[in-house]
Design a protein around this motif. Structure first.
Motif, mmCIF file in Angstrom:
data_model
loop_
_atom_site.group_PDB
_atom_site.id
_atom_site.type_symbol
_atom_site.label_atom_id
_atom_site.label_comp_id
_atom_site.label_asym_id
_atom_site.label_seq_id
_atom_site.Cartn_x
_atom_site.Cartn_y
_atom_site.Cartn_z
ATOM 1 N N ARG B 224 0.857 -1.186 0.000
ATOM 2 C CA ARG B 224 0.000 0.000 0.000
ATOM 3 C C ARG B 224 0.892 1.235 0.000
ATOM 4 O O ARG B 224 1.854 1.308 0.770
ATOM 5 N N ILE B 225 0.614 2.172 -0.878
ATOM 6 C CA ILE B 225 1.328 3.446 -0.817
ATOM 7 C C ILE B 225 0.338 4.545 -0.446
ATOM 8 O O ILE B 225 -0.864 4.415 -0.698
ATOM 9 N N LEU B 226 0.847 5.577 0.175
ATOM 10 C CA LEU B 226 -0.004 6.653 0.678
ATOM 11 C C LEU B 226 0.464 7.981 0.108
ATOM 12 O O LEU B 226 1.650 8.133 -0.218
ATOM 13 N N HIS B 227 -0.464 8.936 0.025
ATOM 14 C CA HIS B 227 -0.034 10.277 -0.356
ATOM 15 C C HIS B 227 0.683 10.921 0.828
ATOM 16 O O HIS B 227 0.238 10.801 1.968
ATOM 17 N N SER B 228 1.770 11.569 0.536
ATOM 18 C CA SER B 228 2.518 12.239 1.609
ATOM 19 C C SER B 228 1.661 13.349 2.212
ATOM 20 O O SER B 228 0.843 13.960 1.527
ATOM 21 N N PRO B 229 1.875 13.614 3.488
ATOM 22 C CA PRO B 229 1.162 14.737 4.107
ATOM 23 C C PRO B 229 1.642 16.052 3.508
ATOM 24 O O PRO B 229 2.695 16.107 2.872
ATOM 25 N N GLU B 230 0.853 17.097 3.749
ATOM 26 C CA GLU B 230 1.251 18.399 3.194
ATOM 27 C C GLU B 230 2.575 18.861 3.772
ATOM 28 O O GLU B 230 3.365 19.530 3.121
ATOM 29 N N GLY B 231 2.785 18.536 5.008
ATOM 30 C CA GLY B 231 4.044 18.923 5.639
ATOM 31 C C GLY B 231 4.218 18.164 6.929
ATOM 32 O O GLY B 231 3.310 17.456 7.376
ATOM 33 N N ALA B 232 5.394 18.261 7.534
ATOM 34 C CA ALA B 232 5.673 17.609 8.820
ATOM 35 C C ALA B 232 6.677 18.489 9.560
ATOM 36 O O ALA B 232 7.489 19.172 8.920
ATOM 37 N N LYS B 233 6.589 18.465 10.868
ATOM 38 C CA LYS B 233 7.534 19.283 11.630
ATOM 39 C C LYS B 233 7.785 18.645 12.999
ATOM 40 O O LYS B 233 6.842 18.241 13.669
ATOM 41 N N PRO B 234 9.059 18.582 13.397
ATOM 42 C CA PRO B 234 9.351 18.070 14.732
ATOM 43 C C PRO B 234 9.541 19.195 15.755
ATOM 44 O O PRO B 234 9.880 20.328 15.379
ATOM 45 N N VAL B 235 9.303 18.851 16.990
ATOM 46 C CA VAL B 235 9.681 19.727 18.105
ATOM 47 C C VAL B 235 10.557 18.893 19.036
ATOM 48 O O VAL B 235 10.337 17.690 19.190
ATOM 49 N N LEU B 236 11.552 19.561 19.603
ATOM 50 C CA LEU B 236 12.511 18.877 20.467
ATOM 51 C C LEU B 236 12.277 19.338 21.900
ATOM 52 O O LEU B 236 12.193 20.538 22.153
ATOM 53 N N PHE B 237 12.151 18.392 22.815
ATOM 54 C CA PHE B 237 11.980 18.730 24.234
ATOM 55 C C PHE B 237 13.118 18.146 25.052
ATOM 56 O O PHE B 237 13.529 17.007 24.820
ATOM 57 N N GLY B 238 13.593 18.906 26.031
ATOM 58 C CA GLY B 238 14.541 18.376 27.003
ATOM 59 C C GLY B 238 13.892 18.297 28.377
ATOM 60 O O GLY B 238 13.061 19.150 28.732
ATOM 61 N N PHE B 239 14.233 17.240 29.122
ATOM 62 C CA PHE B 239 13.684 17.042 30.465
ATOM 63 C C PHE B 239 14.813 16.769 31.454
ATOM 64 O O PHE B 239 15.867 16.250 31.074
ATOM 65 N N ASP B 240 14.540 17.094 32.719
ATOM 66 C CA ASP B 240 15.537 16.860 33.770
ATOM 67 C C ASP B 240 15.572 15.415 34.240
ATOM 68 O O ASP B 240 16.449 15.032 35.019
ATOM 69 N N SER B 241 14.579 14.645 33.862
ATOM 70 C CA SER B 241 14.590 13.242 34.287
ATOM 71 C C SER B 241 13.863 12.396 33.259
ATOM 72 O O SER B 241 13.005 12.887 32.508
ATOM 73 N N ASN B 242 14.214 11.114 33.235
ATOM 74 C CA ASN B 242 13.516 10.164 32.362
ATOM 75 C C ASN B 242 12.044 10.061 32.745
ATOM 76 O O ASN B 242 11.183 9.848 31.893
ATOM 77 N N GLU B 243 11.776 10.210 34.061
ATOM 78 C CA GLU B 243 10.395 10.125 34.532
ATOM 79 C C GLU B 243 9.544 11.216 33.899
ATOM 80 O O GLU B 243 8.421 10.967 33.440
ATOM 81 N N ASP B 244 10.084 12.453 33.895
ATOM 82 C CA ASP B 244 9.324 13.564 33.299
ATOM 83 C C ASP B 244 9.066 13.312 31.813
ATOM 84 O O ASP B 244 7.974 13.567 31.308
ATOM 85 N N ALA B 245 10.094 12.824 31.128
ATOM 86 C CA ALA B 245 9.930 12.554 29.690
ATOM 87 C C ALA B 245 8.865 11.479 29.472
ATOM 88 O O ALA B 245 8.014 11.602 28.583
ATOM 89 N N GLY B 246 8.920 10.429 30.299
ATOM 90 C CA GLY B 246 7.931 9.352 30.190
ATOM 91 C C GLY B 246 6.528 9.863 30.458
ATOM 92 O O GLY B 246 5.575 9.509 29.748
ATOM 93 N N ALA B 247 6.403 10.731 31.470
ATOM 94 C CA ALA B 247 5.084 11.283 31.795
ATOM 95 C C ALA B 247 4.573 12.152 30.647
ATOM 96 O O ALA B 247 3.371 12.174 30.361
ATOM 97 N N ALA B 248 5.492 12.856 29.982
ATOM 98 C CA ALA B 248 5.071 13.713 28.860
ATOM 99 C C ALA B 248 4.534 12.860 27.709
ATOM 100 O O ALA B 248 3.531 13.220 27.082
ATOM 101 N N VAL B 249 5.170 11.725 27.441
ATOM 102 C CA VAL B 249 4.693 10.826 26.386
ATOM 103 C C VAL B 249 3.258 10.388 26.696
ATOM 104 O O VAL B 249 2.366 10.475 25.846
#
Lengths: 409, 487
Positions: B224-249
């Motif tokens: 199966r092939i799909l049409h590409s989205p109009e655009g894509a963009k990432p955001v980068l986050f930094g956390f002081d602990s793995n726990e905070d990052a996990g909670a954000a997910v």
């Protein structure tokens, strides 16, 4: 049909029953809520094994996007639990009760898996088999087994979830199933395009599906089907209706429905349905019964390449008048042929599908027809032999739903 | 070190005759490789610690040749290992000394692009990226994107049910396959699916996907092939602990947003990737998340604003929304070069367990304790949205005993994944690497059920044997009997 009903309340009880059946060589007909008992070939079995006693959601983790339930859990119970957290089963399982005349039954999660159900969203979100990430089952040797788990990415050993999905209870007695779930959309819009022929409808749907706007439903209702809709804009059109569904956050849908309108670039009339009205229309398309025909004709479900849909339908209806509607961009054809009692229309329908590749399944027909003719797509000899060996790998004594899919297997 | 099966000397002694027989079954003599210098290219895959020189390599150009070769090997009782590009990290394509390797490299054409049905039909040796390259001028793409996508073949993707960073939204290989043509060990050609959806009978296509080349040899694939989205963009986050990052997910997914990708890196991984890729990653945080969304510019901005608010609530100490295409590429470059960057500073073993995402902080803590216990360093890279964990355990291959140590350490990490409700492998496969760990995930009854499935396709266990199942009871002479006796 059967003379005794066995109703275990846990997996150990299922193991015991299968072992007893094995010891006495007495095959079992598996039943959940019984809503799809007439789907498939009639099963000749001395006993019925009801899974209705295995109920309850066993684990639900909204943030981890999965839900696990025992096989006899009502679909409605799972859907309600998901709705409470703003989630849903992404594959939009069809409710077969109106079509099969089983309104007084309770469809179960095990049945969703056994029949690999899906709905209009299948074209984007997949079928039950795509979202099924874990099973527990008892095979025909009376052994409890599991496959998969609660995570989406899992390639540990063979994927027995896939082979169990759509096996109609012939490989194992499902006792628990786990699905990946997704958020419900905040907003839904349906673009209705009026008055297109089937081929024009297909081309329009193809343009929509080939766009970046993530179509979640793509159906074409010929005028007769549209006229039966409960949605005034569809029923009152007096002509065919081609429908494209978009789902997402409200702002996004407001943007995409306009972008889609531009993208379709059609001179035909267009109307847009809102979230609530969309729900009514897509439920009708999902469950088929009210749009197709309110009578007791045989009903077929054909899956072909979308480009072939209108041609296959035309070839069939030239020889055999039929009520029909198209879903999945015209790759799914629901067909109710006008045939004399005792006939299914197979002689016309099967060659039309086989000419282009795909499969045709008799969804509704009298027991005599289902016993005498193939219900599922007949397979070439090497594939049929492989399927038989797979059946034997799970159920060597042929105890589970014997003959449900193929005579003698 | 993993034990390797003893070769069958009776088969080895007939090598000359077998090579001659193979040559009779293909169009040109150079399609059969039997010279030791050329065979060396096939003696291992990406699990390079293990090498086994095969008897011969055959490179068929058609389904018919593949069928003739398999039928011949079947009749001669010769084992066969099918090979894509040899990028398996788990030894799934590791040859056997007494086996013939069938490579798909000469079947590498895109056969048909069918935009109206949103399908591409390709030969098995086409690379993963090759499918996207064949359709991108029309605005389409093939969704699964394993890290090895430049090299790995679609045949290998079918064999391993490959994933990638974007399966949170688009699913894995199994969700993007429409059909295959395959050849059974006895030479029978079977076609499954096509341009239509779902199976008319059992979902054998689904069973084949991820079966590690043990059930059939794939000769054609419809995706199966799909049409590409109009655009894509990432955001980068930094956390002081793995726990905070996990909670954000958890909080992002809990809010009803399904980003196209959520990637996690811990501090050791951040350091190494930044040194290599100069992605501009903050070095004073404990954990990074890359979250990417797709859509129109307005949709992307609206989603990222919501996601940033959620991350902020969960204690994000660093936020960087990609400001330009170059910036987006830089953010991804750090992540995508992680394996290569790590390889510059140390040998490493890349693990591939999946865990329930809620267990993330606990598992990361335990992984670090386990590796400490073995005196080994570890860097964690993680497809956080779907729980697929890639700890890179660092070691020195030249130090005697270190390979054994890192294997023991890796096994403990994978057992941990199973213990918390996950699995041994999310996308790399079991291969030889994890075959002896299978009893941690499955009971003997369950393994026997899987063995019987294998026997239904290949009763003599000639096709890629000694993979997936624990070696001690995976002798070709044992299993069919076992399955037959059990049946």
């Amino acid at each position: 049909m059967t003379d005794s009903q066995l109703r275990p309340t846990d997996e150990a009880g299922v193991v015991e029953i299968v072992n007893a059946a094995r010891a006495h060589s007495t095959p079992l007909e598996l039943v959940g809520g019984g809503s799809k008992r007439t789907l498939g070939r009639p099963v000749q079995a001395a006993s019925t094994l009801s899974l209705a006693g295995l109920t309850g959601i066993t684990r639900y983790k909204p943030a981890e996007l999965f839900i696990a339930a025992k096989a006899g859990t009502p679909v409605a119970e799972v859907e309600a639990a998901l709705a409470e957290k703003g989630q849903r089963l992404p594959f939009e399982p069809i409710d077969y009760r109106p079509l099969l005349g089983t309104e007084d039954t309770v469809p179960t999660m095990g049945g969703v898996v056994a029949c690999n159900l899906s709905g209009p969203a299948r074209i984007n979100a997949g079928a039950a088999r795509d979202l099924l990430i874990g099973i527990r089952a008892v095979n025909g040797r009376g052994e409890a087994i599991h496959s998969g788990g609660t995570v989406m990415k899992n390639v540990t050993g063979y994927d027995l979830c896939k082979i169990m999905a759509g096996a109609h209870g012939t490989l194992g007695v499902l006792t628990e199933v786990t699905f990946k779930v997704l958020p419900q959309p905040q907003s839904v819009a349906t673009l209705l395009v009026f008055g297109l022929g089937a081929e024009e409808g297909r081309d329009l749907l193809s343009r929509g599906l080939g766009s970046p706007f993530e179509v979640m439903g793509a159906a074409h209702l010929p005028a007769a089907a549209a006229a039966r809709s409960a949605v005034p804009a569809v029923a009152g059109a007096g002509r065919s209706v081609t429908a494209l569904r978009l789902e997402g956050f409200a702002a996004s849908i407001a943007y995409r429905r306009e972008a889609m309108r531009d993208h379709l670039d059609t001179d035909a009339d267009i109307e847009v349905l809102d979230t609530d009205t969309s729900a009514v229309l897509w439920r009708e398309i999902r469950d088929v019964a009210t749009l197709l025909a309110p009578d007791d004709r045989p009903v077929w479900r054909l899956s072909v390449a979308p480009t072939h849909g209108p041609g296959v339908a035309a070839r069939i209806t030239e020889a055999l008048p039929a009520a029909l509607l198209f879903d999945w961009g015209c790759g799914l054809i629901w067909l109710a042929p006008d045939v004399p009692a005792g006939s299914s229309g197979a002689a016309t329908i099967r060659p039309a599908v086989q000419a282009v590749g795909g499969h045709a399944t008799v969804i509704r027909a009298g027991e005599t027809i289902r016993a005498a003719e193939p219900v599922f797509e007949p397979q070439p000899a090497p594939l049929a032999a492989l399927a038989t060996r797979i059946k034997e790998a799970f159920d060597p004594s042929g105890l589970l739903n014997p003959g449900r899919m193929v005579s003698g297997v | 070190m993993l034990a390797m099966p003893k070769p069958d000397h009776q088969v080895l002694s007939r090598r000359g005759e077998i090579v001659a027989g193979l040559r009779e079954r293909v169009a040109r003599p150079d399609q059969v490789i039997d010279h030791v210098d050329e065979l060396r290219a096939y003696e291992t895959d990406a699990l390079t610690a293990y090498r086994q020189m095969p008897m011969a390599v055959v490179l068929p150009t058609t389904t018919e040749e593949t069928s003739r070769v398999l039928r011949f090997c079947h009749d001669q009782g010769v084992k066969v290992v099918a090979r894509g590009a040899g990028t398996s990290l788990a030894g799934g394509a590791l040859p056997l000394e007494d086996a013939v390797v069938i490579g798909v490299s000469k079947m590498n054409r895109v056969l048909e692009i069918d935009l109206d049905n949103r399908a591409a039909i390709v030969q098995p040796g086409v690379t993963n990226i090759g499918i996207t390259q064949a359709v991108e001028h029309e605005g389409f793409f093939y969704a699964p994107d394993p890290s090895s996508q430049i090299a790995c073949t679609i045949a290998g993707n079918v064999g391993m049910n490959s994933g990638g960073a974007h399966c949170l939204k688009y699913g894995v290989t199994a969700n993007n396959l429409l059909g295959i043509e395959m050849v059974l060990m006895n030479g029978e050609v079977i076609r499954l699916g096509g341009r239509h959806l779902d199976a008319g009978g059992y979902d054998i296509l689904g069973l084949m996907t991820g079966s590690e080349g043990m059930l059939g040899v794939v000769t054609e694939v419809t995706v199966r092939i799909l049409h590409s989205p109009e655009g894509a963009k990432p955001v980068l986050f930094g956390f002081d602990s793995n726990e905070d990052a996990g909670a954000a997910v958890d909080a992002i997914i809990g809010s009803g947003i399904i980003p196209v990708a959520i990637e996690f890196m811990d501090k050791p991984a951040i350091k190494v990737c930044e040194a290599f890729a100069h992605a501009g990653y903050p070095l004073d945080v404990e954990a990074l998340l890359i979250v990417e969304v797709e859509g129109s510019k307005a949709e992307i901005d609206a989603l990222l604003t919501r996601i940033e608010a959620i991350a902020h609530d969960q204690g994000a100490v660093y936020v960087r929304r990609a400001g330009s295409t170059a910036d987006a590429a830089a953010i991804w470059k750090g992540r995508k070069s992680a394996f290569g960057a790590m390889g510059r500073i140390s040998d490493y073993m890349c693990m591939d367990g999946t865990i329930p995402t809620g267990q993330l902080p606990h598992v990361l803590k335990r992984i670090s304790e386990i590796c400490d216990g073995y005196g080994l360093g570890v860097a964690n890279i993680f497809h956080a949205g779907d729980g697929n964990l890639h700890p890179l355990i660092l070691y020195d291959v030249n130090r005697p005993g270190q390979l054994e140590t890192v294997e023991a350490c890796g096994a403990d990490v994978l057992k941990l994944c199973v213990e918390v409700g996950g699995c041994l492998t999310g996308e790399h496969g079991v291969g030889v690497e994890k075959r002896d760990l299978m009893p941690y995930q499955f009971s003997e009854i369950e393994l026997d059920q899987q063995r019987r499935v294998k026997s239904a396709f290949d009763p003599q266990w000639l096709l890629n044997p000694h993979k997936v199942f624990p070696l001690e009871d995976a002798g070709a002479a044992i299993e069919p009997t076992r399955a037959a006796a059990a049946g």
